[in-house]
Design an enzyme around this catalytic site. Structure first.
Site, PDB file in Angstrom:
ATOM      1  N   GLY A 102       0.637  -1.278  -0.146  1.00 43.05           N
ATOM      2  CA  GLY A 102       0.032  -0.047   0.310  1.00 43.05           C
ATOM      3  C   GLY A 102       0.409   1.121  -0.075  1.00 43.05           C
ATOM      4  O   GLY A 102       0.788   2.320  -0.695  1.00 43.05           O
ATOM      5  N   ALA A 103       2.053   0.924   0.380  1.00 42.16           N
ATOM      6  CA  ALA A 103       2.888   2.260   1.039  1.00 42.16           C
ATOM      7  C   ALA A 103       4.220   1.398   1.782  1.00 42.16           C
ATOM      8  O   ALA A 103       4.068   0.905   1.760  1.00 42.16           O
ATOM      9  CB  ALA A 103       2.270   3.258   2.093  1.00 42.16           C
TER      10      ALA A 103
ATOM     11  N   HIS B 253      -0.081   6.326   8.939  1.00 39.06           N
ATOM     12  CA  HIS B 253       1.062   5.280   9.476  1.00 39.06           C
ATOM     13  C   HIS B 253       2.475   4.977   8.541  1.00 39.06           C
ATOM     14  O   HIS B 253       3.897   5.263   9.479  1.00 39.06           O
ATOM     15  CB  HIS B 253       0.514   3.835   8.496  1.00 39.06           C
ATOM     16  CG  HIS B 253       0.849   2.602   8.842  1.00 39.06           C
ATOM     17  ND1 HIS B 253       0.543   1.898   9.520  1.00 39.06           N
ATOM     18  CD2 HIS B 253       2.048   2.189   8.730  1.00 39.06           C
ATOM     19  CE1 HIS B 253       1.212   0.916   9.670  1.00 39.06           C
ATOM     20  NE2 HIS B 253       2.254   0.966   8.960  1.00 39.06           N
ATOM     21  N   GLU B 254       2.282   6.149   7.837  1.00 37.91           N
ATOM     22  CA  GLU B 254       4.161   5.562   7.379  1.00 37.91           C
ATOM     23  C   GLU B 254       5.234   6.867   7.369  1.00 37.91           C
ATOM     24  O   GLU B 254       5.750   7.026   8.187  1.00 37.91           O
ATOM     25  CB  GLU B 254       3.732   6.180   5.947  1.00 37.91           C
ATOM     26  CG  GLU B 254       3.101   4.963   4.514  1.00 37.91           C
ATOM     27  CD  GLU B 254       3.371   3.630   5.554  1.00 37.91           C
ATOM     28  OE1 GLU B 254       4.332   3.879   5.553  1.00 37.91           O
ATOM     29  OE2 GLU B 254       2.692   2.906   4.921  1.00 37.91           O
TER      30      GLU B 254
END
Length: 965
Positions: A349-350, A385-386
């Site tokens: 996703g990332a 999140h990242e």
């Protein structure tokens, strides 16, 4: 601060000279590399390949004997810094192959005497220096030993240098290599992504290093504890831009062999792990802003996406989220810039590359007209999140992949805090219950689950490392850290985190280091008391798998705990030093009044305050703050169900969802009767909130999966139609006959549920509504009348109720979509058709990258398997092509295990179980990679499904029949 290596003046001069030499050499050798490609590609796929000075066998022993046979690096050498130059070709060579060339100079220290240099190198063709793959030089007073021989070990991904004498302990050396690699479309290492803009095919050179792919880009010590400083130079076509972790500090134009090129250099990075490196060359453009502390924030994407303002929302939330984390961690963002880039092809996703975060387009780009509320929420939470990783994971990094949960579980928890700060009206923190806690309960209740923290020896190979990127690491990690934060209180939790991050900045840790700092925070907080140390409490949640069901008998006040297993007949063969007993923090209320937190510290206890009678009731695990399920005596269950039916709002939204989820799962585990679980849904005709409805629908989905091919389904459909109809009418009313959007964030989600379930259950007027919307769009393709929130549901239902005309229209719209999230909706919806031939055609499309991108192939197969008609088609398709699918998508894909889970979700017959076992047996020689555990769990779940259906089919049919009238 963690241990940092400082570069001496001699080392600095050496690096400068090497950088100059590297640049000149790579340019001079590039043509020769191309000519050698065909010869190099013929090298063996397995074993070791030798240099001219070493005619060794091409295989390594199956039992590790030599240092290079082990997957873990020896501890004799420690990298200090790298000088890396890369030149990706964005056009194919004469053989139709995309390549990159490069050079690397790594400075390392010798900390233990050795006459071997072992460094990771995978799928790189290395240049030959006097019969060897590398050059070795000493720094300062050190003299480099002569290289005796070099070879490559394909199995363990090593370049090995045998020296004639030992390296000197305490001395520093430089290892220089030149190499060529393929800029493949495999989504790993340094790879290429392709897209079409204005009818022109464009190529992007980009990267994904986590977990073991940096070694595909340049020779390196590719383990998370092997941190170093990286100085990067990228040679690229003029008209393109190069990006890396550091800020660009210089560009120079050059002409090489008549080709006009540009050389971009970047500032040295902070001391960091190889898996966080990123290199990108594209013709993307950016939008940017600057924080108060001169931090440069940029969002990069395709030119058309930026022109359409699809990056604006990400830019707007990035600054506030970074500011929140700086305050939360009490630590300044450690880099000079924050780049985020949306890529057309990206497997995860990332990815939290330090200073250059990479995303799927769906996780970063938001169109204010065409994107849904769900798209916006996903972008906010993924960014949160990242960016959480910039400190927790990047600044302070796990020692080894067995503790991956510490990285991912933490980011999966605090993403809700960051997103809540950016969008405070969403009440997003409640959604961790659905998205993480309930989700992981389903996996962690299996006998084949595993502890959060595994032993290092259990996680060695790249496939084993990839397998750690699973629901346990992310969602259970988030759930237990949230529980820890709840019983410590958020201020104490944040205080311990800040201490931990500042102590180990730029270094590596193991999970007890975090417990140490949280314990210090507890001890330094006046009046703070917990019954055991943080270590003792949390070890029971991280070192043994599973979780307890806590049973409270309100007639006596007795409380017991037991390891919860979804299949009570399953055998747990994984031993536990704690005998599957937990220290359980129980927040609870009595008849609506919050009580003092109670700790259950053994298997059985008594708490007189929990004894009630008459109309009083007990509810434990308020707001689902703890990672456990709750069971009660039947009298208390009856009182709670009566409360739901008469005054459901007396309980919080989260606890209404909890009662439903606990009851359904306790019933599957034979702890309570199935009809008791079904009774929790009777009040739903009065429920208007999203989280309880979503909890109920997810649990009823199991019944749909088990029974939608049987006579039970008709009665189930009638009952659910009766329950959903009032919600459908409610949203029809508050949206003025579907012409407005509900104001509440989660109300918008529940409107989607209302329409989707109403249509599938046959509520009058629903299918006609959806068909009319879709038909209007087909008649006027440039004016879609369907609101973005409803598109996924409407597309799927319209295609399911329609035929080839509806499907082909969706395919045309999919191929022409300029917004990634719109393409995702259409791709998923096309799997909803009931025509087998269309589904089979679609399955064939998944293996054609010109039709379905590689990153989307396995999720498309899962969508088809989700369809009752598509499930057997997808199962046959995957079995027939397993070897090819595994080779193309399975070796390192984090999401590959989801394919096995998705395909087998409906399996509930003995015939399907035997097919599954035969599939495993027939493909042992091929392998299952990161889906190995998922396959074992599929067999376990299918076995449990068979038993459950056999035992419950008759009573479920009877209950639904009686309640639907």
């Amino acid at each position: 601060m963690g241990k940092v290596y400082y570069v001496s003046k001699n080392v600095g001069l050496g690096m400068l000279v090497l950088a100059t030499v590297a640049l000149a050499t790579i340019i001079a050798l590039s043509i020769a590399y191309d000519k050698e490609r065909a010869k190099n590609r013929s090298k063996p796929e397995n074993g070791a390949t030798d240099s001219t000075s070493m005619p060794t066998p091409l295989t390594t022993p199956s039992t590790p004997k030599e240092p290079w046979d082990h997957y873990r690096l020896p501890d004799s050498l420690v990298p200090v810094s790298y000088n890396v130059t890369l030149w990706p070709r964005l056009k194919p060579n004469a053989d139709g192959m995309y390549i990159f060339t490069g050079s690397s100079a790594v400075i390392f220290s010798c900390v233990k005497e050795t006459d071997l240099i072992i460094i990771h190198s995978n799928k790189l063709n290395l240049s030959n220096f006097y019969g060897h793959h590398a050059k070795l030089s000493g720094l300062g007073d050190a003299t480099a030993p002569t290289i005796q021989k070099t070879w490559l070990v394909v199995k363990t991904h090593y370049l090995v240098l045998q020296l004639r004498s030992a390296l000197a302990v305490g001395a520093s050396y430089v290892l220089y290599t030149e190499f060529q690699g393929e800029l493949a479309d495999d989504l790993e290492g340094f790879y290429r992504s392709e897209y079409t803009e204005d009818g022109v095919k464009k190529v992007v050179a980009t990267s994904q290093m986590q977990a073991t792919y940096a070694r595909k880009s340049f020779p390196c010590f590719d383990e998370p504890a092997m941190k170093a400083v990286f100085t990067v130079t990228i040679i690229h076509d003029r008209g393109t831009v190069a990006l890396s972790n550091g800020r660009e500090i210089g560009t120079a134009d050059s002409v090489i062999d008549g080709m006009p090129l540009r050389v971009t250099t970047f500032e040295p990075t902070e001391r960091m792990s190889t898996y966080l490196l990123a290199f990108i060359v594209s013709d993307f453009v950016n939008i940017q802003s600057t924080q108060n502390n001169n931090l440069l924030i940029r969002i990069w994407a395709r030119r058309k996406a930026i022109e359409d303002r699809q990056g604006d929302y990400a830019l707007n939330v990035t600054g506030p989220i970074l500011q929140f984390y700086e305050h939360y961690y009490n630590a300044t963002y450690p880099l000079s810039k924050s780049d985020q880039i949306a890529l057309p092809d990206f497997n995860a996703g990332a990815m939290e590359n330090w200073g250059l975060v990479t995303y799927r387009e769906t996780a970063l780009l938001y169109d204010p007209i065409m994107s849904s509320t769900g798209n916006k929420e996903r972008i906010t939470t993924v960014i949160a999140h990242e960016l959480a990783h910039m400190w927790f994971g990047n600044l302070v990094t796990l020692q080894w992949w067995n503790d991956l949960w510490l990285n991912e579980g933490f980011a999966s928890y605090v993403e809700y805090l960051g997103a809540d700060y950016a969008e405070p009206t969403w009440n997003i923190k409640d959604q961790i219950i659905l998205s993480d806690v309930h989700k992981v309960f389903a996996v962690d209740a299996l006998a084949s689950s595993h502890p959060l923290s595994r032993r290092q020896e259990e996680v060695n190979t790249p496939a084993q490392i990839s397998e750690m990127f699973n629901t346990i690491s992310y969602s259970k990690g988030a759930a237990v850290l949230r529980m820890l934060s709840q019983f410590l209180t958020e201020p104490v939790f944040a205080k311990g985190l800040s201490s931990y991050l500042n102590r180990f900045a730029f270094g590596n840790t193991v999970y007890p280091d975090l417990w140490d700092h949280l314990q210090q925070a507890v001890q330094n907080t006046p009046g703070m008391h917990i019954p055991h140390t943080v270590h003792n409490i949390m070890n029971r949640w991280t070192l043994q798998m599973g979780f307890p069901v806590v049973t409270i008998d309100t007639r006596t006040g007795s409380i017991t705990q037991k390891h919860f297993l979804l299949d009570p007949d399953s055998v747990v063969d994984r031993p536990s030093q704690f005998n599957y007993t937990w220290f359980v923090p129980i927040k609870w209320m009595k008849t609506g009044v919050e009580q003092q937190q109670y700790w259950l510290l053994q298997k059985t206890d008594a708490h007189i305050e929990m004894r009630v009678s008459g109309e009083d009731w007990v509810l434990a695990n308020t707001n689902v703050s703890g990672y456990f399920r709750v069971n009660y005596d039947l009298d208390n269950w009856d009182r709670l169900l009566s409360l739901l039916n008469t005054n459901h709002q007396a309980l919080s939204i989260i606890n209404r969802a909890q009662i439903i989820d606990d009851a359904f799962n306790l019933a599957r585990a034979k702890i309570i009767n199935t009809t008791l679980a079904l009774r929790t849904t009777k009040y739903l005709s009065m429920e208007r909130d999203y989280i309880p409805w979503e909890s109920a629908l997810r649990n009823l989905d199991y019944y749909i999966l088990m029974f939608d091919r049987t006579e039970v389904y008709g009665a189930l459909q009638s009952y659910l139609k009766k329950q959903i109809q009032p919600l459908f009418e409610y949203f029809k009313m508050i949206t003025a006959n579907w012409t407005k959007v509900p104001t509440g964030h989660t109300d918008q989600y529940n409107q989607v549920n209302a329409i989707g379930i109403a249509c599938s259950m046959g509520v009058d007027g629903c299918r006609e509504l959806i068909k009319s919307w879709y038909r209007q769009w087909m008649e006027s393709p440039h004016h879609n009348p369907i609101h973005p929130n409803l598109k996924s549901t409407v597309y799927c239902s319209a295609i399911a109720f329609g035929g080839v005309e509806e499907w082909d229209f969706a395919w045309r719209m999919f191929k022409n979509a300029t917004l990634a999230s719109e393409a995702v909706r259409l791709r998923s919806a096309m799997a909803c058709t009931k025509a087998p031939w269309l589904l089979n055609r679609y399955l064939e499309y998944t293996l054609d990258p010109t039709k379905i991108r590689k990153q989307d192939a396995t999720s498309t197969m899962q969508s088809i398997a989700r369809n009752t008609v598509g499930m057997p088609l997808a199962w046959n398709f995957i079995r027939a092509r397993w070897s090819y699918i595994f080779q193309q998508y399975g070796r390192g894909s984090f999401s590959f295990s989801n394919l096995v889970n998705g395909i087998t979700k409906r399996f509930s017959t003995e015939f399907e179980l035997q097919e599954l076992k035969k599939f495993k047996e027939d493909n042992l020689h091929v392998g299952f990679g990161s889906a190995t555990l998922a396959l074992e769990q599929a067999i376990e779940k299918t076995t449990a499904n068979i038993k459950w259906v056999t035992e419950n089919k008759a009573r479920v049919l009877k209950w639904f029949t009686e309640e639907s009238t």
